[in-house]
Design a protein around this motif. Structure first.
Motif, PDB file in Angstrom:
ATOM      1  N   THR A 354     -10.027 -15.052   0.806  1.00 38.45           N
ATOM      2  CA  THR A 354     -10.174 -14.496  -0.533  1.00 38.45           C
ATOM      3  C   THR A 354      -8.982 -14.933  -1.362  1.00 38.45           C
ATOM      4  OG1 THR A 354     -10.706 -12.479  -1.785  1.00 38.45           O
ATOM      5  CG2 THR A 354      -8.960 -12.314  -0.131  1.00 38.45           C
ATOM      6  N   SER A 355      -9.089 -14.793  -2.684  1.00 42.87           N
ATOM      7  CA  SER A 355      -8.015 -15.216  -3.570  1.00 42.87           C
ATOM      8  C   SER A 355      -7.637 -14.096  -4.522  1.00 42.87           C
ATOM      9  CB  SER A 355      -8.428 -16.464  -4.360  1.00 42.87           C
ATOM     10  OG  SER A 355      -9.585 -16.212  -5.140  1.00 42.87           O
ATOM     11  N   ALA A 356      -6.344 -14.024  -4.832  1.00 40.97           N
ATOM     12  CA  ALA A 356      -5.812 -13.031  -5.755  1.00 40.97           C
ATOM     13  C   ALA A 356      -4.336 -13.350  -5.973  1.00 40.97           C
ATOM     14  CB  ALA A 356      -5.965 -11.614  -5.204  1.00 40.97           C
ATOM     15  N   ASP A 357      -3.745 -12.731  -6.979  1.00 45.18           N
ATOM     16  CA  ASP A 357      -2.297 -12.814  -7.154  1.00 45.18           C
ATOM     17  C   ASP A 357      -1.685 -11.683  -6.334  1.00 45.18           C
ATOM     18  OD1 ASP A 357       0.321 -13.001  -7.910  1.00 45.18           O
ATOM     19  OD2 ASP A 357      -0.002 -12.346  -9.988  1.00 45.18           O
ATOM     20  N   PHE A 358      -1.315 -11.978  -5.104  1.00 46.93           N
ATOM     21  CA  PHE A 358      -0.854 -10.935  -4.199  1.00 46.93           C
ATOM     22  C   PHE A 358       0.593 -10.521  -4.434  1.00 46.93           C
ATOM     23  CE2 PHE A 358      -4.468 -12.633  -1.733  1.00 46.93           C
ATOM     24  CZ  PHE A 358      -5.133 -11.443  -1.479  1.00 46.93           C
ATOM     25  N   ASN A 359       1.436 -11.436  -4.901  1.00 51.90           N
ATOM     26  CA  ASN A 359       2.849 -11.088  -5.053  1.00 51.90           C
ATOM     27  C   ASN A 359       3.273 -10.898  -6.500  1.00 51.90           C
ATOM     28  OD1 ASN A 359       2.628 -13.786  -5.700  1.00 51.90           O
ATOM     29  ND2 ASN A 359       4.450 -14.436  -4.576  1.00 51.90           N
ATOM     30  N   GLY A 360       2.315 -10.819  -7.421  1.00 50.19           N
ATOM     31  CA  GLY A 360       2.611 -10.429  -8.791  1.00 50.19           C
ATOM     32  C   GLY A 360       3.359 -11.437  -9.624  1.00 50.19           C
ATOM     33  N   ASP A 361       3.274 -12.722  -9.274  1.00 58.33           N
ATOM     34  CA  ASP A 361       3.988 -13.747 -10.046  1.00 58.33           C
ATOM     35  C   ASP A 361       3.075 -14.479 -11.020  1.00 58.33           C
ATOM     36  OD1 ASP A 361       2.457 -15.256  -8.322  1.00 58.33           O
ATOM     37  OD2 ASP A 361       4.139 -16.334  -7.418  1.00 58.33           O
ATOM     38  N   SER A 362       1.840 -13.980 -11.173  1.00 59.11           N
ATOM     39  CA  SER A 362       0.837 -14.535 -12.101  1.00 59.11           C
ATOM     40  C   SER A 362       0.181 -15.807 -11.596  1.00 59.11           C
ATOM     41  CB  SER A 362       1.441 -14.790 -13.498  1.00 59.11           C
ATOM     42  OG  SER A 362       1.917 -13.585 -14.051  1.00 59.11           O
ATOM     43  N   PHE A 363       0.404 -16.182 -10.343  1.00 59.84           N
ATOM     44  CA  PHE A 363      -0.233 -17.347  -9.755  1.00 59.84           C
ATOM     45  C   PHE A 363      -1.205 -16.894  -8.658  1.00 59.84           C
ATOM     46  CE2 PHE A 363       4.155 -18.920 -10.807  1.00 59.84           C
ATOM     47  CZ  PHE A 363       3.783 -19.561 -11.983  1.00 59.84           C
ATOM     48  N   ILE A 364      -2.335 -17.588  -8.566  1.00 57.29           N
ATOM     49  CA  ILE A 364      -3.362 -17.225  -7.589  1.00 57.29           C
ATOM     50  C   ILE A 364      -2.957 -17.691  -6.193  1.00 57.29           C
ATOM     51  CG2 ILE A 364      -5.761 -17.600  -6.878  1.00 57.29           C
ATOM     52  CD1 ILE A 364      -5.434 -15.736  -9.247  1.00 57.29           C
ATOM     53  N   THR A 423     -13.007  -1.508  10.240  1.00 60.53           N
ATOM     54  CA  THR A 423     -12.552  -2.067   8.967  1.00 60.53           C
ATOM     55  C   THR A 423     -11.208  -1.448   8.636  1.00 60.53           C
ATOM     56  OG1 THR A 423     -14.804  -2.397   8.167  1.00 60.53           O
ATOM     57  CG2 THR A 423     -13.062  -2.319   6.513  1.00 60.53           C
ATOM     58  N   LYS A 424     -10.240  -2.288   8.320  1.00 60.14           N
ATOM     59  CA  LYS A 424      -8.884  -1.816   8.044  1.00 60.14           C
ATOM     60  C   LYS A 424      -8.471  -2.161   6.622  1.00 60.14           C
ATOM     61  CE  LYS A 424      -7.270  -2.031  12.837  1.00 60.14           C
ATOM     62  NZ  LYS A 424      -6.163  -2.449  13.743  1.00 60.14           N
ATOM     63  N   VAL A 425      -7.705  -1.246   6.013  1.00 61.64           N
ATOM     64  CA  VAL A 425      -7.198  -1.414   4.658  1.00 61.64           C
ATOM     65  C   VAL A 425      -5.683  -1.559   4.721  1.00 61.64           C
ATOM     66  CG1 VAL A 425      -6.926  -0.317   2.390  1.00 61.64           C
ATOM     67  CG2 VAL A 425      -9.095  -0.126   3.633  1.00 61.64           C
ATOM     68  N   PHE A 426      -5.155  -2.531   3.988  1.00 53.85           N
ATOM     69  CA  PHE A 426      -3.724  -2.794   3.948  1.00 53.85           C
ATOM     70  C   PHE A 426      -3.222  -2.699   2.513  1.00 53.85           C
ATOM     71  CE2 PHE A 426      -5.183  -4.577   7.849  1.00 53.85           C
ATOM     72  CZ  PHE A 426      -4.120  -4.453   8.740  1.00 53.85           C
ATOM     73  N   PHE A 427      -2.198  -1.873   2.298  1.00 53.73           N
ATOM     74  CA  PHE A 427      -1.611  -1.705   0.976  1.00 53.73           C
ATOM     75  C   PHE A 427      -0.529  -2.762   0.740  1.00 53.73           C
ATOM     76  CE2 PHE A 427      -2.482   3.159   0.568  1.00 53.73           C
ATOM     77  CZ  PHE A 427      -3.800   2.878   0.311  1.00 53.73           C
ATOM     78  N   ASN A 428      -0.435  -3.159  -0.507  1.00 54.24           N
ATOM     79  CA  ASN A 428       0.506  -4.174  -0.954  1.00 54.24           C
ATOM     80  C   ASN A 428       1.755  -3.474  -1.474  1.00 54.24           C
ATOM     81  OD1 ASN A 428       1.899  -6.163  -2.416  1.00 54.24           O
ATOM     82  ND2 ASN A 428       0.030  -7.093  -3.221  1.00 54.24           N
ATOM     83  N   ALA A 429       2.902  -3.839  -0.892  1.00 55.35           N
ATOM     84  CA  ALA A 429       4.176  -3.311  -1.370  1.00 55.35           C
ATOM     85  C   ALA A 429       5.124  -4.444  -1.751  1.00 55.35           C
ATOM     86  CB  ALA A 429       4.826  -2.415  -0.316  1.00 55.35           C
ATOM     87  N   CYS A 430       4.539  -5.572  -2.177  1.00 55.44           N
ATOM     88  CA  CYS A 430       5.338  -6.718  -2.555  1.00 55.44           C
ATOM     89  C   CYS A 430       6.157  -6.407  -3.810  1.00 55.44           C
ATOM     90  CB  CYS A 430       4.475  -7.943  -2.812  1.00 55.44           C
ATOM     91  SG  CYS A 430       3.543  -8.505  -1.381  1.00 55.44           S
ATOM     92  N   ALA A 431       7.388  -6.829  -3.822  1.00 54.15           N
ATOM     93  CA  ALA A 431       8.226  -6.664  -5.007  1.00 54.15           C
ATOM     94  C   ALA A 431       7.788  -7.638  -6.081  1.00 54.15           C
ATOM     95  CB  ALA A 431       9.690  -6.887  -4.645  1.00 54.15           C
ATOM     96  N   THR A 432       7.671  -7.160  -7.311  1.00 53.78           N
ATOM     97  CA  THR A 432       7.267  -8.038  -8.416  1.00 53.78           C
ATOM     98  C   THR A 432       8.421  -8.968  -8.765  1.00 53.78           C
ATOM     99  OG1 THR A 432       5.826  -6.323  -9.286  1.00 53.78           O
ATOM    100  CG2 THR A 432       6.441  -8.103 -10.795  1.00 53.78           C
TER     101      THR A 432
END
Length: 433
Positions: A354-364, A423-432
């Motif tokens: 899957t694709s998304a901006d996971f680390n909040g830097d505005s890049f996919i 099915t497992k859910v993982f929360f994102n705690a990446c620093a912006t």
């Protein structure tokens, strides 16, 4: 992204082959290809993890989300509490583990997972296809990223792929379920409150693997494209009733499919995975497709996702290669043709992407499941469409399917992974950044 790949039982054979024939982790490095970027259209399906899902009841403890620097792997787990480690200021922590409805021992073999807000409360819910139980489970999000006990709905034989889209024009997300060995697609229609009517079954090819939804004939309603060693399309009459499948010329061997506007003309095109290639079918309008363009990928590609990774406005494509243990990234010239692939390691026997901006830097970025490593590998975009393989998150559930959404409402993209009975859910705690 829309993950579409082999059904669970065929993957078991794949895994056994991998264990017998492959040694060690992937050694392919990110070798870049040459070419210039073009301009093009935005995607209509697959893509950036804005999907929404709801949850199911279950235990919310779990295993550690472990991370490693580029190239190395770990298998650290914990039995009771969710912990995590951090790499490049990016952390993912297991936040919930959810069992299917009918078999709490977890032998239903959850296959695909998808996310959308199904009951209109603004929180993404989850839908899981249960390959062995002829059913799908709907997990409603409590609003904080934890999920209620699942609500089951009947499908048909061996559900393997999902599409969540409005099929009857009432503005609510319905559920389309591809049943691999049922010769059909099951449709479940949403009343707006997350209660579903159905299943209504429509003919599809036998041993089908992949499913995606888009308005392929330009009549204002969403059709379904099915991958089953070739591509067929079920055209919608506008009310959610589907015509018999119509084949797409030149699609023999296609086992996965996504839809998106790849050449910027406003019409959704199709991209498929074949034995060693990415195959692109540009939409000529009215449901007619041009002869395919073919691009060399790795060995036995299983799944695809799209997203504009270079920032030029044209959707690019990632293909995960099950026997090559890597991901092929194809940059779009802007006209729906693609540069030669760049390859990145993605664990042993990658299954879904899957694709998304996971680390909040505005890049996919891309997230890839590895079934044999039982992990998710995050390929983080450096900003120019090249990637660093910097994070490995241990999931301990095989990774048949993956979807991305902000499940807990904190503004960061999380992910959910289905497989091996849970099915497992993982929360994102990446620093912006």
């Amino acid at each position: 992204m829309k993950r579409t790949a082999y059904p669970f039982c065929l993957f078991l054979l794949t895994a056994l082959t991998q264990l017998a024939c492959a040694e060690g982790a992937d050694t392919t490095s990110g070798t870049t290809s040459t070419g210039t970027a073009g301009e093009g259209g935005s995607t209509t399906t697959g893509g950036t993890g804005a999907a929404q899902t709801g949850g199911t009841g279950g235990s919310t403890g779990g295993s550690t989300g472990t991370t490693t620097e580029s190239g190395s792997t770990t298998s650290d787990t914990t039995a009771s509490t969710s912990t995590s480690t951090t790499v490049n200021n990016c952390t993912f922590t297991e936040a919930g583990s959810y069992l299917p409805t009918d078999n709490p021992d977890g032998f239903e073999a959850p296959d695909d997972v998808a996310a959308e807000d199904l009951n209109g409360d603004g929180a993404p819910d989850l839908v899981v296809a249960n390959f062995l139980s002829q059913s799908v489970d709907v997990f409603f999000n409590k609003g904080d990223g934890t999920f209620d006990t699942p609500v089951p709905y009947e499908a048909s034989n061996n559900p393997t792929s999902l599409a969540l889209t409005d099929l009857n024009g009432d503005g609510y997300k319905d559920i389309a379920v591809l049943n691999s060995f049922g010769y059909n697609v099951s449709l479940l229609f949403n009343d707006g409150a997350g209660i579903f009517d159905g299943p209504y079954n429509y003919k599809a090819p036998y041993s089908a693997y992949g499913l995606t939804a888009a308005d392929l004939d330009g009549d204002g309603d969403n059709d379904l494209a099915v991958a089953a060693n070739d591509l067929t399309i079920l055209y919608n009459d506008g009310s959610g009733q589907m015509a018999d499948p119509v084949g797409v010329a030149g699609s023999t061997g296609t086992i996965a499919v996504i839809a998106g506007d790849l050449n910027g003309d406003g019409k959704p095109d199709l991209a498929g995975a074949q034995s060693t290639s990415l195959t692109v079918f540009l939409n000529n309008g009215g449901g007619a497709f041009a002869s395919p363009g073919m691009y060399l990928a790795g060995n036995n590609p299983f799944a695809l996702a799209d997203g504009d990774v270079t920032g030029d406005g044209a959707p690019d494509i990632a293909v995960v290669n099950g026997f090559s243990n890597n991901a092929s990234i194809f940059h779009n010239w802007g006209d729906g043709t693609f540069k030669a692939a760049t390859f990145y390691p993605s664990g042993q026997s990658p299954r879904a992407v899957t694709s998304a901006d996971f680390n909040g830097d505005s890049f996919i970025d891309f997230a890839v499941t590895s079934s044999l490593n039982e992990s998710v590998y995050l390929l983080l975009n450096t900003g120019d469409g090249t990637f660093q393989w910097s994070i490995q998150v241990s999931t301990n559930n095989g990774g048949e399917g993956i979807t991305a959404a902000d499940f807990n409402g904190d503004g960061k993209v999380d992910f959910a992974v289905s497989g091996y009975g849970v099915t497992k859910v993982f929360f994102n705690a990446c620093a912006t950044p």
